[in-house]
Design an enzyme around this catalytic site. Sequence first.
Site, short mmCIF file in Angstrom:
data_model
loop_
_atom_site.label_atom_id
_atom_site.label_comp_id
_atom_site.label_asym_id
_atom_site.label_seq_id
_atom_site.Cartn_x
_atom_site.Cartn_y
_atom_site.Cartn_z
N GLY A 146 18.18 12.16 -18.55
CA GLY A 146 16.93 12.87 -18.26
C GLY A 146 17.12 13.77 -17.06
O GLY A 146 17.51 13.31 -15.99
N ALA A 147 16.88 15.08 -17.26
CA ALA A 147 17.04 16.03 -16.16
C ALA A 147 15.70 16.63 -15.77
O ALA A 147 15.54 17.83 -15.64
CB ALA A 147 18.05 17.11 -16.52
N GLY A 148 14.69 15.75 -15.62
CA GLY A 148 13.43 16.15 -15.00
C GLY A 148 13.60 16.00 -13.50
O GLY A 148 14.73 15.97 -12.99
N HIS B 183 9.77 38.86 9.95
CA HIS B 183 11.17 39.17 9.68
C HIS B 183 12.04 38.57 10.76
O HIS B 183 11.72 38.72 11.94
CB HIS B 183 11.37 40.69 9.65
CG HIS B 183 12.80 41.08 9.41
ND1 HIS B 183 13.38 41.00 8.17
CD2 HIS B 183 13.76 41.54 10.26
CE1 HIS B 183 14.64 41.41 8.26
NE2 HIS B 183 14.89 41.73 9.52
N LEU C 34 0.84 -1.19 0.00
CA LEU C 34 0.00 0.00 0.00
C LEU C 34 0.88 1.24 0.00
O LEU C 34 1.96 1.26 0.59
CB LEU C 34 -0.91 0.00 1.24
CG LEU C 34 -2.10 -0.95 1.18
CD1 LEU C 34 -2.80 -0.99 2.55
CD2 LEU C 34 -3.11 -0.53 0.11
N GLY C 35 0.40 2.28 -0.65
CA GLY C 35 1.18 3.52 -0.72
C GLY C 35 1.77 3.73 -2.11
O GLY C 35 2.18 4.83 -2.46
N VAL D 211 21.62 10.94 -26.71
CA VAL D 211 22.34 9.69 -26.47
C VAL D 211 22.06 8.81 -27.68
O VAL D 211 20.92 8.39 -27.90
CB VAL D 211 21.89 9.00 -25.16
CG1 VAL D 211 22.68 7.71 -24.94
CG2 VAL D 211 22.03 9.93 -23.98
N CYS E 197 4.82 6.32 -4.68
CA CYS E 197 5.10 7.47 -3.81
C CYS E 197 5.72 7.03 -2.48
O CYS E 197 6.81 7.44 -2.12
CB CYS E 197 3.81 8.26 -3.58
SG CYS E 197 3.88 9.40 -2.20
#
Length: 463
Positions: free
Chosen positions: A178-180, A442, A38-39, A235, A42
Site C-alpha cells: 500500500g502506497a498511501g 524573497h 487520550l489522544g 500481491v 493520532c
Amino acid sequence: MANQFDVIILGGGPAGYVGAIRSAQLGMTTAVIERDKLGGVCVNIGCIPTKALLHSAYIAKLLREAKEFGVDAGLVKTDYGVAMQRSRRVSDQNSKGVEFLMKKNKITVVKGNGVLQPGRKVKVGSDIYEASRAVIIATGSRVKGLPQIGLEINKTTVISSDEALFLEKAPATLAIIGAGAVGMEFADIFSAFGTTVTLIEALPRILPLEDAEASDALAKSYKKRGIEVIAGAKVKQGTPAKDKVTLEVEANGATRKIEVAAVLMAAGRAVNTENIGLAECGVQVSERGFIKVDPGLQTTAPGYYAIGDVAGPPMLAHKGMREGVNVTELVAGKKPHAIRYDNVPSVTYCHPEVASIGLTEDQCKERKLEYVAGRFPFSANGRARGTGETEGFVKILRDKKYGEILGAHLVGGHASEIIHELAVARENEYTVEEVELAIHAHPTMSEAVAQAALDSLGRVVDM
Ligand code: NAI
C-alpha cells in the site's frame, strides 16, 4: 446525578478530545469515554510519533549530504531504537497535554469501553452515563491486514504501523503493501534507517489519490534513493515464516517472488463501529461501513452524532478535529461555518513532502472543466537552491473563466506548511490573481506559489 452530562463523547482521539474542549467552552457539562490513552491513534500511534520518526529520517538524510554544505559529519550511524524511544516521549508528552486540557476544561474522563444504549445513554462496565443533549461517536479506526491472501497481522513478520512504531531495530528488508500516506511515510523512515524497502501498490501509481504529476515526482525521488517501487501490482499470496515472509507478486504481466524479513501492511484502515451498540440505538452504517450522518453530523438516531474517521472520509485528524468543533457548536445551538469537505488539505510528510487541496488535474478533465495549469519547479527557486531542496514543484489549477483555484498540488520541502496559503485562499474564494497580488517574501519557498499562479496567467517571472 453524577453520571448525567449535557454531552458524552465516545472516543478521546483528535475528533473526540477537540469536540470535548469546544463543548466545555460552550458551557456544556461534558464527558469523554476512552478505553486507551487520550489522544487516540493520532497522538499515540499515528500522526505525532510518525512525524518524530520522519524528522529523525530527515536528519539522517541531511547528515549524509552535509559534506556538500561544508560540514563533515563523518560516518553517519543510525539507531532506530533511539529514534523510536524519542518518538514515544513526544507521543507521551502530547497525550499528557490532552489529559491536562481535559482537566483544565473540567471535562470528565471515563476510562473504559463504552457501549451505546437507547435513550442517549452509554454503558461502561456496569455504569450507565446519560447525556441530556448529545452522544457523539468518535471511535476512530484501526489497522487492518489482508488475511484473504495470507497476510493477517501477526505482529512479528507481518506488522502494521502499530508495531512499526515500537520496533527496537529497523528490519534489514521490508515490503510495504500500500502506497498511501502510511506506506509512503514508513518507506521514507525505514529507508533512512538502512532498511532495503520494496513498496507495493495495487493501483497504477503510488499516492493514487494525489495529482499524477505528484505521484510521478515521488516515484522518481524514491527510486533515486534506492526504494523499489512496484505499482500496478497484485500481491497474490503472502507466506509468513518464523523470520521472513515470501510474497508472490504479479506486476507487468509477470509473477515474481519477493522474500523479506518483514511486511508492513499499509493498505487502508477499518473503522471501529463493531460492538458499540450502533444497531441497538438505530444508528445506521453505509455500504462502505461508515456511520451515516446528515450535514449536521447527526446519525440516523436523533441525539446521536458521529465525527472523525467513523463518519466517513477523508480519514484525517484535522477533518475530525473540525467536525468535533462544528458538532458541539451545533448541539449548543450555534450556527458554525459549514465544513467544506472539498477544502481539506491532504499532506504526506515523506521527503519530499506532498501536499494538496481541491481537484487533481485528472478530476478537472473528468468534470470537463476549462482550466489552466500553472507550474513552478523548486529547482528554479532561490531559497530551495540554497537549502538544496530543489526536488518538486507547485502546480495550481486555475479556472479559465473566473480564476478560481480549482486545485493546488505541491511536492517539495515544507509543502505541508506552504499549502495553507492556498487553503485560506480557497476557503475565502480568492482567485489565483488575488493570491499572487499578495507580496511574497524573497527568498522563500512560498514564492513558488506566486510564480505558479503567475504561470497560470502566462506571466511567470523566473527568479
Ligand atoms: P490509504 O487508503 O490512504 O492507502 C492505502 C493504499 O493501499 C492505497 O493506495 C491502495 O490502493 C493500496 N492497496 C490496497 N490494497 C492493496 C493490496 N492488496 N496490494 C497493494 N496495495 C493495496 O490508507 P493508509 O495509507 O493505510 O492510511 C489510512 C488512513 O490514514 C488514510 O485515510 C490516510 O489518509 C490516513 N493517514 C494520513 C496520514 C497523513 O495525513 N499524513 C498519515 C497516515 C495515515
